[in-house]
Design an enzyme around this catalytic site. Structure first.
Site: not given
Ligand SMILES: Cc1ncc(COP(=O)(O)O)c(C=O)c1O
Length: 384
Positions: A35, A257
């Protein structure tokens, strides 16, 4: 290449993946979490790399990320881990994307949508065991809905999952217990759900005997974990720029600034063409440093949107064009920056802006430069 950019080392990404794959029993699937543009590393390059490595699933936050992966040619199963709204159900059906669900009404509508194309759509039910973000709060409600969903012709309940808050062992145990109690009840009903999953990176390292059917790995694949891993992780991203200008200021002169920095001696200042809009946290102003030719150069004055200044008085020679390390695996590290800017590493990685080109490095291959703005302008051009 000169200018602000991040380098993405795909060999390091593959290394981290392979190490995790060896660590995790072969019957446990891996969902690579990509993501937020693969935590800033480039959604497509990262997903393609995982696909070639044989990853079982890809996890994204929303349907937009999932669809763009399909359009780019990624064929691996994709799970949208966040909420998908009704208006996007046709996309999920068309592109064969697995959705996270926690509401019967939504599944009913998804079933209807899938029936138009006569295509079975996969869902993973989310159970909220205490994170209090997404998911069924009530196990009984989940089971009641599950029994009904089982009768839907165009829905396949492939998975069931929850997410750990990772506050401490006791709270994690309570979440595991609730999940196990739910699984026992589901078994009693004679329902089988093939992919049950709980652990993210930290969970996988902390609870190697509780991995269920799949783990969802993000941070650890990009080279970071807050728990000790049995092997050294390789950070995948390096953030670099080049000196834009060098000047000397006199005692009493201020920088940037509000003049939060005022020189108390003759000071050599290097201006860097990178700022908070690129992903350098503004609250590193006056506290962080960059590295130029192996030497630390403290950040002075307020970091601007597109530029920042560093004190290079201690460096013998600094010239326009010199390479500047904003973070890499030596100094400063992303971990140091996260601490100094009072945030976590994922936030810093995922906020590297789209105007920052990604330089893709893969062993002996010629580096490739991804410029998102070029892609955007081509899209605009094509739509004219
Ligand atoms: C539902 C879910 N699973 C897994 C992960 C992966 O987490 P990580 O990057 O700590 O492995 C995330 C990321 O935030 C998540 O939201």
């Amino acid at each position: 290449m000169k200018g602000t950019r991040v380098e993405i080392n795909l060999e390091a990404l593959s290394y981290n993946y392979k190490q995790m794959r060896q660590l995790i029993p072969s019957e446990v699937k891996i969902a690579a979490v990509v993501k937020a543009n693969a935590y800033g590393h480039d959604l497509f390059e990262v997903s393609k790399t995982f696909e070639l490595l044989g990853v079982d699933y890809i996890g994204v936050a929303n349907i937009g990320e999932a669809v763009s992966l399909r359009i780019a040619g990624i064929r691996v199963p994709i799970l949208v881990m966040g909420k998908t709204f009704e208006e996007d159900y046709d996309l999920a059906v068309k592109y064969e994307i697995t959705l996270t669900v926690f509401d019967l009404d939504d599944v009913r509508k998804l079933n209807l949508n899938a029936s138009f194309d006569e295509k079975v759509t996969k869902v993973h039910l989310k159970f909220d065991t205490g994170f209090n973000r997404l998911g069924y709060k009530s196990a009984d409600q989940l089971i009641e809905d599950l029994e009904e969903i089982e009768s839907y012709e165009f829905i396949e309940v492939e998975g069931l999952f929850t997410h750990l808050a990772l506050k401490d062992v006791d709270s994690d145990d309570s979440q595991f217990d609730q999940f196990n109690a739910l699984l026992a009840k589901i078994r009693e009903k004679g329902i089988t759900i093939p992919i049950k999953h709980i652990c993210d990176s930290i969970g996988t390292i902390a609870y190697p005997n509780r991995l269920y059917d799949m783990v969802r790995l993000g941070a650890v694949l990009y080279g970071y974990c807050s728990r000790k891993t049995p092997f050294d992780l390789m950070p995948v991203m390096r953030f670099k720029t080049n000196v834009a200008q060098v000047k000397t200021i006199l005692p009493g002169e201020g920088v940037s600034y509000d003049y939060t920095f005022v020189a108390d001696k003759v000071t050599k200042v290097a201006t860097l063409p990178v700022g908070y809009a690129d992903g350098v946290p503004r609250n590193l102003s006056g506290v962080g440093h960059v590295v130029i030719a192996g030497n630390k150069a403290p950040i002075i004055g307020l970091i601007c949107m597109d530029q920042m200044m560093v004190d290079v008085s201690d460096l013998d020679e600094v010239a326009v064009g010199d390479e500047v390390i904003l973070f890499d695996d030596q100094s400063p590290t992303l971990t140091e920056l996260a601490k100094l800017s009072k945030t976590n590493r994922n936030e810093l990685l995922s906020r590297i802006a789209i105007r920052v080109p990604r330089v893709i490095l893969n062993g002996d291959e010629k580096p490739r430069v991804i410029r998102y703005l070029d892609r955007l302008s081509k899209t605009v051009e094509a739509s004219k």
